[in-house]
Design a protein around this motif. Structure first.
Motif, PDB file in Angstrom:
ATOM      1  N   HIS A  71       0.755  -1.320  -0.165  1.00 30.31           N
ATOM      2  CA  HIS A  71       0.026   0.077  -0.054  1.00 30.31           C
ATOM      3  C   HIS A  71       0.778   1.403  -0.062  1.00 30.31           C
ATOM      4  O   HIS A  71       1.712   1.351  -0.968  1.00 30.31           O
ATOM      5  CB  HIS A  71      -0.995  -0.005   1.169  1.00 30.31           C
ATOM      6  CG  HIS A  71      -2.003  -1.239   0.924  1.00 30.31           C
ATOM      7  ND1 HIS A  71      -3.189  -1.276   0.348  1.00 30.31           N
ATOM      8  CD2 HIS A  71      -1.898  -2.534   1.449  1.00 30.31           C
ATOM      9  CE1 HIS A  71      -3.759  -2.331   0.181  1.00 30.31           C
ATOM     10  NE2 HIS A  71      -2.981  -3.064   1.086  1.00 30.31           N
ATOM     11  N   GLY A  72       0.914   2.123   1.030  1.00 31.21           N
ATOM     12  CA  GLY A  72       1.604   3.305   1.003  1.00 31.21           C
ATOM     13  C   GLY A  72       3.011   3.331   1.560  1.00 31.21           C
ATOM     14  O   GLY A  72       3.872   4.332   1.311  1.00 31.21           O
ATOM     15  N   SER A  73       3.512   2.045   1.602  1.00 31.64           N
ATOM     16  CA  SER A  73       5.004   1.684   2.152  1.00 31.64           C
ATOM     17  C   SER A  73       5.958   1.331   0.994  1.00 31.64           C
ATOM     18  O   SER A  73       5.439   0.355   0.245  1.00 31.64           O
ATOM     19  CB  SER A  73       4.972   1.001   3.256  1.00 31.64           C
ATOM     20  OG  SER A  73       4.589   1.442   4.488  1.00 31.64           O
ATOM     21  N   PRO A  74       7.112   2.029   0.692  1.00 31.92           N
ATOM     22  CA  PRO A  74       7.810   1.604  -0.293  1.00 31.92           C
ATOM     23  C   PRO A  74       8.514   0.323   0.022  1.00 31.92           C
ATOM     24  O   PRO A  74       8.625  -0.350   1.226  1.00 31.92           O
ATOM     25  CB  PRO A  74       8.746   2.974  -0.474  1.00 31.92           C
ATOM     26  CG  PRO A  74       8.948   3.263   0.756  1.00 31.92           C
ATOM     27  CD  PRO A  74       7.504   3.364   1.327  1.00 31.92           C
ATOM     28  N   GLY A  75       9.534  -0.062  -0.795  1.00 32.25           N
ATOM     29  CA  GLY A  75      10.152  -1.433  -0.563  1.00 32.25           C
ATOM     30  C   GLY A  75       9.742  -2.509  -1.193  1.00 32.25           C
ATOM     31  O   GLY A  75       8.630  -2.610  -2.019  1.00 32.25           O
ATOM     32  N   GLU A  76      10.195  -3.733  -0.883  1.00 31.68           N
ATOM     33  CA  GLU A  76       9.779  -5.193  -1.524  1.00 31.68           C
ATOM     34  C   GLU A  76       9.072  -5.976  -0.430  1.00 31.68           C
ATOM     35  O   GLU A  76       9.480  -6.069   0.668  1.00 31.68           O
ATOM     36  CB  GLU A  76      11.064  -5.906  -2.088  1.00 31.68           C
ATOM     37  CG  GLU A  76      11.870  -5.098  -3.235  1.00 31.68           C
ATOM     38  CD  GLU A  76      12.712  -6.064  -3.693  1.00 31.68           C
ATOM     39  OE1 GLU A  76      12.921  -7.156  -3.222  1.00 31.68           O
ATOM     40  OE2 GLU A  76      13.609  -5.861  -4.647  1.00 31.68           O
ATOM     41  N   TRP A  77       7.905  -6.262  -0.990  1.00 29.59           N
ATOM     42  CA  TRP A  77       6.775  -7.352   0.024  1.00 29.59           C
ATOM     43  C   TRP A  77       7.544  -8.680  -0.068  1.00 29.59           C
ATOM     44  O   TRP A  77       7.388  -9.230  -1.161  1.00 29.59           O
ATOM     45  CB  TRP A  77       5.588  -6.889  -0.571  1.00 29.59           C
ATOM     46  CG  TRP A  77       4.711  -7.804  -0.116  1.00 29.59           C
ATOM     47  CD1 TRP A  77       3.764  -8.620  -1.084  1.00 29.59           C
ATOM     48  CD2 TRP A  77       4.124  -8.234   1.252  1.00 29.59           C
ATOM     49  NE1 TRP A  77       2.781  -9.409  -0.196  1.00 29.59           N
ATOM     50  CE2 TRP A  77       3.173  -9.283   1.158  1.00 29.59           C
ATOM     51  CE3 TRP A  77       4.369  -8.015   2.538  1.00 29.59           C
ATOM     52  CZ2 TRP A  77       2.213  -9.738   2.353  1.00 29.59           C
ATOM     53  CZ3 TRP A  77       3.800  -8.476   3.782  1.00 29.59           C
ATOM     54  CH2 TRP A  77       2.872  -9.420   3.520  1.00 29.59           C
ATOM     55  N   HIS A  78       7.971  -9.348   1.108  1.00 26.33           N
ATOM     56  CA  HIS A  78       8.263 -10.549   1.142  1.00 26.33           C
ATOM     57  C   HIS A  78       7.419 -11.052   2.612  1.00 26.33           C
ATOM     58  O   HIS A  78       7.869 -11.049   3.561  1.00 26.33           O
ATOM     59  CB  HIS A  78       9.880 -10.816   1.497  1.00 26.33           C
ATOM     60  CG  HIS A  78      10.586 -10.194   0.361  1.00 26.33           C
ATOM     61  ND1 HIS A  78      10.689 -10.861  -1.030  1.00 26.33           N
ATOM     62  CD2 HIS A  78      11.366  -9.176   0.275  1.00 26.33           C
ATOM     63  CE1 HIS A  78      11.446 -10.288  -1.823  1.00 26.33           C
ATOM     64  NE2 HIS A  78      11.936  -9.057  -1.138  1.00 26.33           N
ATOM     65  N   PRO A  79       6.307 -11.872   1.991  1.00 22.74           N
ATOM     66  CA  PRO A  79       5.611 -12.145   3.228  1.00 22.74           C
ATOM     67  C   PRO A  79       6.384 -13.234   3.993  1.00 22.74           C
ATOM     68  O   PRO A  79       7.044 -14.128   3.646  1.00 22.74           O
ATOM     69  CB  PRO A  79       4.454 -13.139   2.445  1.00 22.74           C
ATOM     70  CG  PRO A  79       4.328 -12.379   1.335  1.00 22.74           C
ATOM     71  CD  PRO A  79       5.694 -12.106   0.751  1.00 22.74           C
ATOM     72  N   TYR A  80       6.379 -12.903   5.483  1.00 24.85           N
ATOM     73  CA  TYR A  80       7.032 -13.925   6.452  1.00 24.85           C
ATOM     74  C   TYR A  80       8.381 -13.445   6.158  1.00 24.85           C
ATOM     75  O   TYR A  80       9.137 -14.478   6.666  1.00 24.85           O
ATOM     76  CB  TYR A  80       6.500 -14.925   6.466  1.00 24.85           C
ATOM     77  CG  TYR A  80       5.004 -15.385   6.855  1.00 24.85           C
ATOM     78  CD1 TYR A  80       4.530 -15.109   8.292  1.00 24.85           C
ATOM     79  CD2 TYR A  80       4.101 -15.463   5.892  1.00 24.85           C
ATOM     80  CE1 TYR A  80       3.374 -15.282   8.489  1.00 24.85           C
ATOM     81  CE2 TYR A  80       2.754 -15.740   6.278  1.00 24.85           C
ATOM     82  CZ  TYR A  80       2.348 -15.578   7.553  1.00 24.85           C
ATOM     83  OH  TYR A  80       1.159 -15.666   7.850  1.00 24.85           O
TER      84      TYR A  80
END
Length: 532
Positions: free
Chosen positions: A66-75
């Motif tokens: 959503h509003g946060s940058p960076g890469e999403w790595h679940p867990y």
């Protein structure tokens, strides 16, 4: 109350979008923080509720969402350090008195817990209140609702089988993307109704990517993780207070109970008649409803003030009856149902006119090409080749209260080197309407053809069964599409491409169902019991 959005720096400088809602009045105040991948905007009413009760309230989008940058790595490895940095930022604000409660549900509960586990011992003195002692890095208390404790816990049952429907749905909706599409799996199935049937399961991410028009590169990592119970085990070293909230209809209820049982500090369990969304049946009477927001506030105040007894206690709702039964530590563990302890519940022997009468299927075939379905409750009356063992009890002569763990002990054989044993328990009311009561599944690798004893835990129950209810038990080899089909070859079900049938037998003489029948009723009110 106004909500403003600020950028809170993570340890590497990534600015995470955070909504802040402050209470009215002067003076430092305690804070609650929610770190979520599901969108901080959804928590605005919750933030205002906390602020109305004197708490500073924050909701933060996790890295890459959503509003946060960076890469999403679940867990992935960011949640603990990012949460620790957020709490440090809160404590540095002029409106903070240094006290912080980490709050979350589902994945957000995981975020709260890994932040608490990141520092299990250090404490610090508060600059505003020198007499107050707070944790050096983590929160002072945790509210973890329906916690999804890790990759392995969400991907596999405690007994081993892989959760297919829930993981495919979550990854399609949230995995490898900045926002969410809740109906993504249904959209994919509209294009290919047999999408989940295709093998191998390891390549389902590629098929979903083709159907949805985006890549899911993290799908294989979901199945690579094997370790289970790390978060619950780590909780034994933590001394801060915990409120674990779960639902008897939630697929992660066992993890909620395990977390509570192993927590090292004051721990409370609230297990209501809810699913994963913590919502009651709309048809439930008003007496069955609980104002969770008000209860959270009351518990947080007691936890921060040090008023909680340094014990482990819990309560379980008896379905929608509005009654709550107290349950302490050993009272809701599977060990409490061990042979020789009949006071902890009641056994229903298989093949007995007073227990569970065998209708058919003492010998049956578990065929992964025609698996027993998880998305329907119709049970076949018979047939030349049964696909499950089916049993039925006589009508209950009187109402039963159930509070605690249920299980089935089976005496079985399979002619294949690997076999899943799925047990589904259904309550049939006097009119014959089916209501799911309990489910469990375990994977076994026993020598083909050898009789063996198998225990299938059925989870923690909280129900009131009226007189006239009949219990229907089904023992099967599959539970699809909720779970991946066991190929029976001994190969990994995630990578297997060949399926073979498995012939099974269930010996009624050595099999029985155990239910946690309440013999001595100890009804309590939720808030006083949780906050004492």
């Amino acid at each position: 109350m106004n909500i403003r959005t600020v950028k809170v720096p993570a340890p590497d400088g990534t600015a995470l979008a955070t909504d802040v809602c402050l209470p009215g009045g002067a003076g430092p105040c305690p804070a609650v923080i929610i770190r979520t991948p599901y969108g901080r905007d959804a928590h605005r009413a919750e933030l205002r509720g906390w602020a109305a009760h004197g708490f500073a309230a924050l909701a933060q989008d996790v890295r890459g969402r959503h509003g946060s940058p960076g890469e999403w790595h679940p867990y992935g490895g960011h949640e603990g350090p990012d949460g620790t940095a957020a709490i440090a930022w809160v404590r540095a604000q002029p409106w903070s008195n240094g006290e912080v409660v980490a709050v979350g549900a589902s994945y957000a509960a995981y975020c709260a817990l890994v932040t608490a586990l990141a520092d299990s011992g250090g404490v610090q003195r508060d600059a505003v209140r020198p007499d107050a002692v707070h944790r050096a890095d983590g929160p002072d208390a945790v509210i973890a609702a329906v916690p999804a404790l890790g990759l392995t816990e969400t991907a596999r049952e405690p007994g081993g089988p892989e959760r297919l429907w829930a993981r495919a749905g979550w990854w399609a909706a949230h995995g490898d993307r900045r926002d969410s599409e809740p109906d993504a799996l249904h959209r994919a199935l509209a294009g290919d109704p047999r999408l989940l049937d295709h093998l191998p399961v390891a390549r389902l991410g590629e098929r979903l990517a083709e159907a949805l028009g985006r890549e899911l590169p993290s799908w294989p990592r979901l199945w690579a993780e094997r370790g289970r119970g790390k978060s619950a085990a780590s909780g034994s070293a933590v001394r801060l207070p915990l409120l674990a909230v779960g639902g008897t209809r939630d697929p992660f209820a066992d993890d909620t109970v395990a977390l509570w049982q192993r927590w090292g500090g004051p721990a409370r369990l609230l297990l209501g008649p809810w699913g994963h969304r913590l919502t009651a049946d709309p048809a439930a009477p008003p007496r069955a409803r609980v104002n969770l927001g008000a209860l959270y506030v009351r518990w947080a105040r007691a936890a921060l003030a040090g008023r909680l007894e340094p014990t482990r206690s819990g309560i379980i709702a008896l379905g929608d009856s509005g009654r709550w039964h107290s349950a302490h530590g050993a009272a809701i563990t599977a060990e409490a149902s061990a042979p020789g302890r009949p006071e902890t519940g009641r056994w229903w022997p298989f093949g007995s006119p007073t227990g569970l009468r065998l209708l058919h299927g003492a010998a049956f075939t578990a065929d992964p090409d025609r698996p027993v379905r998880s998305d329907g409750f119709a049970a076949p009356a018979g047939g030349a080749q049964p696909d499950r063992c089916l049993l039925l009890s006589p009508p209950l002569p009187r109402p039963l209260d159930l509070a605690g763990p249920a299980l089935v002990r089976l005496d079985v054989t399979a002619d294949t080197p690997s076999a899943d044993w799925a047990v589904r328990l259904t309550a049939l009311d006097p009119a014959g309407r089916a209501d799911p009561l309990a489910f469990g599944i375990v994977r076994r690798t026993d020598p083909p053809g050898r009789a063996t004893g198998v225990t299938v835990p059925l989870g923690t129950l909280g129900r009131r069964l009226p007189a006239g209810t009949r219990l229907r038990a089904e023992v099967a080899g599959h539970h699809f599409p909720a779970h991946v089909r066991n190929p029976h070859t001994g190969e990994d079900p995630v990578t297997a491409t060949r399926l073979v049938p498995s012939r099974r037998t269930v010996n009624p003489r050595g099999s029985a169902l155990h239910l946690p029948v309440v013999a001595r009723r100890r009804y309590v009110e939720p808030a006083p019991e949780i906050c004492r």
